[in-house]
Design a protein around this motif. Structure first.
Motif, mmCIF file in Angstrom:
data_model
loop_
_atom_site.group_PDB
_atom_site.id
_atom_site.type_symbol
_atom_site.label_atom_id
_atom_site.label_comp_id
_atom_site.label_asym_id
_atom_site.label_seq_id
_atom_site.Cartn_x
_atom_site.Cartn_y
_atom_site.Cartn_z
ATOM 1 N N CYS A 128 -10.348 -15.510 -52.018
ATOM 2 C CA CYS A 128 -11.374 -15.881 -52.995
ATOM 3 C C CYS A 128 -10.943 -17.070 -53.855
ATOM 4 C CB CYS A 128 -11.730 -14.689 -53.877
ATOM 5 S SG CYS A 128 -10.498 -14.337 -55.157
ATOM 6 N N CYS A 134 -6.940 -16.327 -58.021
ATOM 7 C CA CYS A 134 -5.558 -16.296 -58.514
ATOM 8 C C CYS A 134 -4.821 -17.594 -58.221
ATOM 9 C CB CYS A 134 -4.794 -15.137 -57.861
ATOM 10 S SG CYS A 134 -4.434 -15.419 -56.105
ATOM 11 N N CYS A 141 -2.499 -11.021 -56.678
ATOM 12 C CA CYS A 141 -3.585 -11.506 -55.812
ATOM 13 C C CYS A 141 -4.347 -10.291 -55.302
ATOM 14 C CB CYS A 141 -3.026 -12.293 -54.630
ATOM 15 S SG CYS A 141 -4.305 -12.780 -53.439
ATOM 16 N N CYS A 153 -6.832 -10.216 -53.426
ATOM 17 C CA CYS A 153 -7.192 -10.371 -52.018
ATOM 18 C C CYS A 153 -5.999 -10.086 -51.109
ATOM 19 C CB CYS A 153 -7.705 -11.776 -51.735
ATOM 20 S SG CYS A 153 -9.183 -12.212 -52.664
HETATM 21 S S1 FES Z 1 -7.084 -15.211 -53.353
HETATM 22 FE FE1 FES Z 1 -8.415 -13.751 -54.248
HETATM 23 S S2 FES Z 1 -7.154 -12.978 -55.825
HETATM 24 FE FE2 FES Z 1 -5.776 -14.173 -54.726
#
Ligand code: FES
Ligand code: FAD
Ligand code: SF4
Ligand code: FES
Lengths: 338, 174
Positions: B120, B123, B155, B157
């Motif tokens: 996404c 972070c 992170c 994700c």
């Molecule tokens: S890329 Fe989504 S929180 Fe790290």
């Protein structure tokens, strides 16, 4: 965050003067604990006295072979300082076990000592908490108390002190230098933090208008046989459930000097002279270690969710004593427990 | 955090302010000096995002628990959410916007792209600032050491393996 007046202290005397003139003022150093608490409305100072520009950033040798650490030395600088890494590796290790790179870069030596508990209810202003609001009761007793204390508790408060650095400083017999309206004094680390008793609103024995100027380490650094073992819910960037600082002086298989301090279990870093006495003069042996662990935990008491800490502490002490005795201190980057 | 509407403070500002007064502060961000009149309770993060419109630095938790707000203070990573802007008069601050030079990405930025080190991206600016600080410090060498040094950047994700790979490559390149 509440609105507040902001002023910079010109020197230590000015900081003390400004503090004495306003009872609701707070010093701000790194801000990593105070700003956090202000965002939760736990702290609502009418004035912030910025001490971060004061010249308290030196790490200096003392005449008797020790080290004097200025109150504003950042945690990361202290942990990586060549003298500290070389002569007081226990301190270096404990600091690096705490928080994160970013936080250690901002956090100061003085602020680390004076950081407040992470008890869930202390942070939640909708709940009763004797430490935050004396006389309202303790929500952790009978509440969610998984992270709370098992030693030195009172009916008023079962909070722990969250600092890793303080556990090492206590084990190393450091002293705190403070200056107040009535001059300067030193306080041994073992007396710096206090037990909650019936005044849990007081974390330490530092006076309200006193400022910490330095922390001093004695000459003996226990550089060969030490460890800082920190047990937590994830391997980094988490507070200790239980931590153990051990420093030994070993001569021909016999323990000559011993320090054993626990973190995450009490309102202050926990040391017990009897447990250390039980190690001194003894051979490196599992039953020696078990005896010391038994003694230091003999009055431990769980409150439900934190009952597991008693057994966890005992096992961690055994492991840490072995790590120190074997000269294989816990690595703070390779997380396997040696 | 709303700014106060009170009139700007006078010259003696950094000595004392009355509760509703703003303080004059010179922020040195990415090499550019900006004079701001700012309420003392403004965090560095809010000053960057809301006053200077440098929105590359993200607000995740606002409590020092995630690292999304990481910026470099004199080259060292810090959490911009836990520090007050007034405390950093004249101090050199670098945000993710200040890393690229002459139209080319910083090696760490390029490595993050090459290694697909994000999903996404929320972070990412914090991760990159931490990584730049890590390489500058030069202490972390092994994967374990990189992971430990970077543990202040969460992170959600879970792009961690690629983040570590990106940092390893950028470390070699610099
Ligand atoms: S890329 Fe989504 S929180 Fe790290
Ligand atoms: C997400 C997170 C994780 C963390 N994890 C850990 C961890 O695992 N282990 C750990 O040990 N710590 C941890 N910390 C806490 C961190 O170490 C402390 O916040 C930090 O050490 C406080 O130092 P500071 O200079 O920022 O203090 P500040 O926030 O500036 O001050 C804290 C308190 O000390 C007072 N004070 C500061 N300096 C002085 C002085 N010289 N004299 C008198 N009073 C003073 C202030 O008035 C204030 O009340 C964590 C913090 C966060 C936010
Ligand atoms: S343990 Fe102490 S800090 Fe926690 S709720 Fe009880 S009184 Fe408050
Ligand atoms: S926003 Fe600052 S650490 Fe999460």
């Amino acid at each position: 965050m509440n609105n507040f007046q902001y002023s910079r202290a010109q020197d230590v005397a000015d900081a003390v003067r400004q503090s004495a003139a306003d009872s609701s003022a707070r010093f701000i150093a790194g801000g990593t604990n105070l700003v956090d608490l202000m965002k939760y409305d736990v702290e609502r100072p009418a004035r912030l006295i910025d001490i971060s520009h004061l010249p308290l950033r030196a790490v200096e040798e003392t005449p008797d072979g020790g080290l004097r650490i200025g109150a504003l030395v950042p945690n990361s600088d202290l942990a990586w300082h060549p003298r500290v890494k070389d002569r007081y590796p226990l301190l270096s290790s404990a600091i690096l076990a705490g928080a994160s790179t970013q936080l250690r870069n901002m956090a100061s030596t003085g602020g680390n000592l004076l950081q407040r508990t992470r008890c869930l209810y202390f942070y939640d202003v909708a709940t009763s908490c004797n430490k935050r609001k004396p006389g309202t009761g303790c929500s952790a007793i009978g509440g969610i108390n998984r992270i709370n204390a098992i030693l030195g508790t009172s009916d008023a408060c079962i909070a722990t002190h969250p600092s890793d650095m303080s556990v090492a400083l206590t084990a190393l017999d450091a002293t705190v230098h403070a200056t107040g309206p009535h001059g300067a004094r030193t306080i041994p680390m073992t007396d710096f933090h206090r037990l909650p008793g019936d005044m849990p609103e007081r974390d330490t024995n530092l006076g309200a208008d006193e400022i910490v100027t330095a922390v001093e380490l004695p000459a003996h650094g226990f550089r060969s046989n030490y460890t800082y073992l920190k047990i937590r819910d994830r391997l980094s960037y988490a507070f200790a459930l239980v931590s153990v600082a051990v420093a030994l002086e070993i001569d021909d298989g016999t323990i000559r000097q011993a320090r054993l301090a626990l973190g995450g279990v009490a309102h202050k870093p926990w040391r017990d002279p009897e447990a250390e006495a039980a190690l001194i003069g003894q051979p490196i042996a599992q039953d020696t270690f078990a005896r010391a662990a038994h003694i230091i935990l003999r009055d431990a008491k769980g409150y439900g969710h934190n009952d597991f800490k008693i057994d966890l502490a005992r096992r961690s002490i055994m492991r840490a004593l072995n790590q120190a005795a074997q000269g294989t201190p816990q690595s703070q980057s390779d997380k396997r427990i040696a | 955090m709303a700014d106060s509407r009170a009139p700007a403070a006078s010259a003696a500002t950094d000595r004392a302010t009355s509760p509703m007064q703003k303080v004059s502060v010179a922020l040195l961000i990415n090499g550019a000096r900006t004079q701001l009149q700012i309420a003392p309770w403004t965090t560095l993060l809010d000053a960057l995002r809301d006053r200077l419109h440098l929105t590359g630095t993200k607000k995740g938790c606002d409590h020092g628990q995630c690292g999304a707000c990481t910026v470099l203070l004199n080259g060292r990573p810090i959490n911009a959410c836990l520090t007050l802007a007034v405390m950093h008069d004249g101090v050199e601050i670098t945000t993710v916007e200040g890393l690229a030079h002459d139209g080319s990405l910083h090696p760490v930025q390029q490595a993050f792209i090459d290694h697909d080190a994000f999903q996404c991206g929320y972070c990412t600016s914090g991760q990159i600032c931490s990584a730049v600080g890590l390489i500058r410090e030069g202490r972390a060498r092994t994967r374990d050491e990189i992971r430990e040094t970077m543990s202040g950047n969460i992170c959600r994700c879970g792009a961690y393996p690629n983040i570590v790979a990106a940092i390893e490559e950028a470390m070699k390149a610099t």
